[in-house]
Design an enzyme around this catalytic site. Structure first.
Site, PDB file in Angstrom:
ATOM      1  N   ILE A 145       0.691  -1.204   0.035  1.00  0.00           N
ATOM      2  CA  ILE A 145       0.197   0.159  -0.153  1.00  0.00           C
ATOM      3  C   ILE A 145       0.720   1.250  -0.029  1.00  0.00           C
ATOM      4  O   ILE A 145       0.391   2.529  -0.329  1.00  0.00           O
ATOM      5  CB  ILE A 145      -0.772   0.136   1.057  1.00  0.00           C
ATOM      6  CG1 ILE A 145      -2.116   0.973   0.869  1.00  0.00           C
ATOM      7  CG2 ILE A 145      -0.426   0.272   2.440  1.00  0.00           C
ATOM      8  CD1 ILE A 145      -3.406   0.648   1.818  1.00  0.00           C
ATOM      9  N   ASN A 147      -3.028   1.894  15.468  1.00  0.00           N
ATOM     10  CA  ASN A 147      -3.288   1.714  17.021  1.00  0.00           C
ATOM     11  C   ASN A 147      -3.943   2.979  17.498  1.00  0.00           C
ATOM     12  O   ASN A 147      -3.567   4.036  17.035  1.00  0.00           O
ATOM     13  CB  ASN A 147      -2.416   1.152  18.011  1.00  0.00           C
ATOM     14  CG  ASN A 147      -1.201   1.948  17.938  1.00  0.00           C
ATOM     15  OD1 ASN A 147      -0.925   3.116  18.068  1.00  0.00           O
ATOM     16  ND2 ASN A 147      -0.029   1.214  17.249  1.00  0.00           N
ATOM     17  N   GLY A 173       3.692  -4.209  11.114  1.00  0.00           N
ATOM     18  CA  GLY A 173       2.771  -4.270  10.062  1.00  0.00           C
ATOM     19  C   GLY A 173       2.370  -3.192   8.905  1.00  0.00           C
ATOM     20  O   GLY A 173       3.700  -2.439   8.704  1.00  0.00           O
ATOM     21  N   VAL A 174       1.610  -3.116   8.630  1.00  0.00           N
ATOM     22  CA  VAL A 174       1.345  -1.729   7.691  1.00  0.00           C
ATOM     23  C   VAL A 174       1.487  -0.471   8.037  1.00  0.00           C
ATOM     24  O   VAL A 174       1.993   0.590   7.494  1.00  0.00           O
ATOM     25  CB  VAL A 174      -0.339  -1.986   7.015  1.00  0.00           C
ATOM     26  CG1 VAL A 174      -1.383  -1.691   7.977  1.00  0.00           C
ATOM     27  CG2 VAL A 174      -0.247  -1.319   5.753  1.00  0.00           C
ATOM     28  N   ASP A 175       1.239  -0.485   9.441  1.00  0.00           N
ATOM     29  CA  ASP A 175       1.535   0.838  10.180  1.00  0.00           C
ATOM     30  C   ASP A 175       3.069   1.032  10.273  1.00  0.00           C
ATOM     31  O   ASP A 175       3.389   2.385   9.664  1.00  0.00           O
ATOM     32  CB  ASP A 175       1.198   0.821  11.729  1.00  0.00           C
ATOM     33  CG  ASP A 175       0.665   2.154  12.478  1.00  0.00           C
ATOM     34  OD1 ASP A 175       1.013   3.154  11.807  1.00  0.00           O
ATOM     35  OD2 ASP A 175       0.388   1.917  13.637  1.00  0.00           O
ATOM     36  N   SER A 221      -7.249  -4.802  10.429  1.00  0.00           N
ATOM     37  CA  SER A 221      -7.667  -5.942  11.661  1.00  0.00           C
ATOM     38  C   SER A 221      -7.238  -7.312  11.074  1.00  0.00           C
ATOM     39  O   SER A 221      -7.313  -8.120  12.234  1.00  0.00           O
ATOM     40  CB  SER A 221      -9.066  -5.951  12.377  1.00  0.00           C
ATOM     41  OG  SER A 221      -9.222  -4.464  13.137  1.00  0.00           O
ATOM     42  N   TYR A 234      -4.207  -7.940  14.759  1.00  0.00           N
ATOM     43  CA  TYR A 234      -5.390  -7.850  15.535  1.00  0.00           C
ATOM     44  C   TYR A 234      -6.082  -8.905  15.447  1.00  0.00           C
ATOM     45  O   TYR A 234      -7.222  -9.087  16.021  1.00  0.00           O
ATOM     46  CB  TYR A 234      -6.012  -6.664  15.021  1.00  0.00           C
ATOM     47  CG  TYR A 234      -5.497  -5.362  15.689  1.00  0.00           C
ATOM     48  CD1 TYR A 234      -4.394  -5.226  16.483  1.00  0.00           C
ATOM     49  CD2 TYR A 234      -6.214  -4.121  15.553  1.00  0.00           C
ATOM     50  CE1 TYR A 234      -3.859  -4.149  16.987  1.00  0.00           C
ATOM     51  CE2 TYR A 234      -5.746  -2.833  16.272  1.00  0.00           C
ATOM     52  CZ  TYR A 234      -4.669  -2.847  16.979  1.00  0.00           C
ATOM     53  OH  TYR A 234      -4.196  -1.739  17.413  1.00  0.00           O
TER      54      TYR A 234
HETATM   55  P1  ADP Z   1      -3.749  -4.940  12.384  1.00  0.00           P
HETATM   56  O1  ADP Z   1      -3.113  -4.632  13.658  1.00  0.00           O
HETATM   57  O2  ADP Z   1      -5.145  -3.940  12.056  1.00  0.00           O
HETATM   58  O3  ADP Z   1      -4.329  -6.683  12.180  1.00  0.00           O
HETATM   59  P2  ADP Z   1      -1.550  -5.192  10.479  1.00  0.00           P
HETATM   60  O4  ADP Z   1      -0.824  -4.262  10.041  1.00  0.00           O
HETATM   61  O5  ADP Z   1      -0.896  -6.473  11.594  1.00  0.00           O
HETATM   62  O6  ADP Z   1      -2.790  -4.384  11.023  1.00  0.00           O
HETATM   63  O7  ADP Z   1      -2.124  -6.106   9.316  1.00  0.00           O
HETATM   64  C1  ADP Z   1      -3.288  -5.695   8.379  1.00  0.00           C
HETATM   65  C2  ADP Z   1      -2.755  -6.264   7.225  1.00  0.00           C
HETATM   66  O8  ADP Z   1      -1.956  -5.296   6.238  1.00  0.00           O
HETATM   67  C3  ADP Z   1      -2.685  -7.599   6.860  1.00  0.00           C
HETATM   68  O9  ADP Z   1      -2.995  -8.309   5.991  1.00  0.00           O
HETATM   69  C4  ADP Z   1      -0.831  -7.790   6.553  1.00  0.00           C
HETATM   70  O10 ADP Z   1      -0.296  -8.544   5.935  1.00  0.00           O
HETATM   71  C5  ADP Z   1      -1.275  -6.277   5.801  1.00  0.00           C
HETATM   72  N1  ADP Z   1       0.037  -5.610   5.402  1.00  0.00           N
HETATM   73  C6  ADP Z   1       1.329  -5.369   6.025  1.00  0.00           C
HETATM   74  N2  ADP Z   1       2.419  -4.615   5.446  1.00  0.00           N
HETATM   75  C7  ADP Z   1       1.319  -4.183   4.314  1.00  0.00           C
HETATM   76  C8  ADP Z   1       1.847  -3.118   3.471  1.00  0.00           C
HETATM   77  N3  ADP Z   1       2.855  -2.645   3.342  1.00  0.00           N
HETATM   78  N4  ADP Z   1       0.795  -3.074   2.305  1.00  0.00           N
HETATM   79  C9  ADP Z   1      -0.292  -3.425   2.481  1.00  0.00           C
HETATM   80  N5  ADP Z   1      -0.634  -4.356   3.504  1.00  0.00           N
HETATM   81  C10 ADP Z   1       0.358  -4.699   4.427  1.00  0.00           C
END
Ligand code: ADP
Length: 176
Positions: free
Chosen positions: A17, A30, A38-40, A123, A127
């Site tokens: 993303i 969060n 993760g994505v954050d 999530s 999560y």
């Molecule tokens: P949450 O805490 O809301 O579960 P996460 O970041 O752990 O958030 O995961 C949410 C989704 O984002 C997961 O499917 C993870 O594989 C995905 N994710 C992690 N990095 C990226 C990225 N760079 N681009 C898109 N999706 C991602």
């Protein structure tokens, strides 16, 4: 996979993303807006410190709500930070909170007059939300928003791996 809802498109892609060029990307943040894994973590790494500075000034975001910052060094002009629920068995209001996270993110995009937005699978990582349920809620919420409001032209769901992409694709087919 791409579908039309009224005049808007909903596209599922497997990808990262942080590379998106939509007006906004959504962060699965969060509630302390402090960054993390993760994505954050990926969004803050790619976007640089300006985003975190804005997050610090905003301070907090409740589960199911959303806030907006600029996109820093990202191609996307804005980052909408929303907080999905931690999955705790499914009887703690998780479904409504997850729907709310998508809806509030789209409302902020509409308010800012943005035309395109990219979402991750909120999530569905740390999560712990079961993939198919998370996908169904994400897609049904986005579709009903686009049926009601016609201003957002392009919604992209950017799924990080094939398993997540396939789960979303199956659920989208069921909804159509
Ligand atoms: P949450 O805490 O809301 O579960 P996460 O970041 O752990 O958030 O995961 C949410 C989704 O984002 C997961 O499917 C993870 O594989 C995905 N994710 C992690 N990095 C990226 C990225 N760079 N681009 C898109 N999706 C991602």
């Amino acid at each position: 996979m791409k579908v039309m809802i009224n005049r808007s498109t909903v596209t599922l892609i497997e990808g990262d993303i942080t590379k998106e060029e939509t007006d906004a990307i959504v962060n699965a943040a969060n509630s302390g807006l402090r960054g993390g894994g993760g994505v954050d973590g990926a969004i803050h790494r790619a976007g640089g410190p300006a985003i975190m500075e804005e997050c610090r000034q905003i301070g907090h975001c409740q589960t199911g709500h959303a806030v907006i910052t600029t996109g820093g060094k990202l191609k996307a002009k804005f980052v909408i930070h929303t907080v999905g629920p931690v999955y705790m068995g499914g009887d703690k209001g998780e479904a409504e909170l997850l729907a709310c996270a998508y809806r509030e993110s789209m409302k902020i995009a509409s308010k800012k007059k943005l035309k395109s937005i990219s979402f991750p699978a909120i999530s569905a990582g740390v999560y712990g939300y079961p993939l198919h349920e998370a996908a169904r809620i994400a897609l049904s919420t986005i579709i009903s928003y686009l049926k009601e409001y016609k201003d957002i032209e392009k919604v992209r769901l950017v799924l990080f791996d094939k398993k997540t992409y396939d789960g979303f694709k199956e659920e989208l087919k069921k909804l159509l």
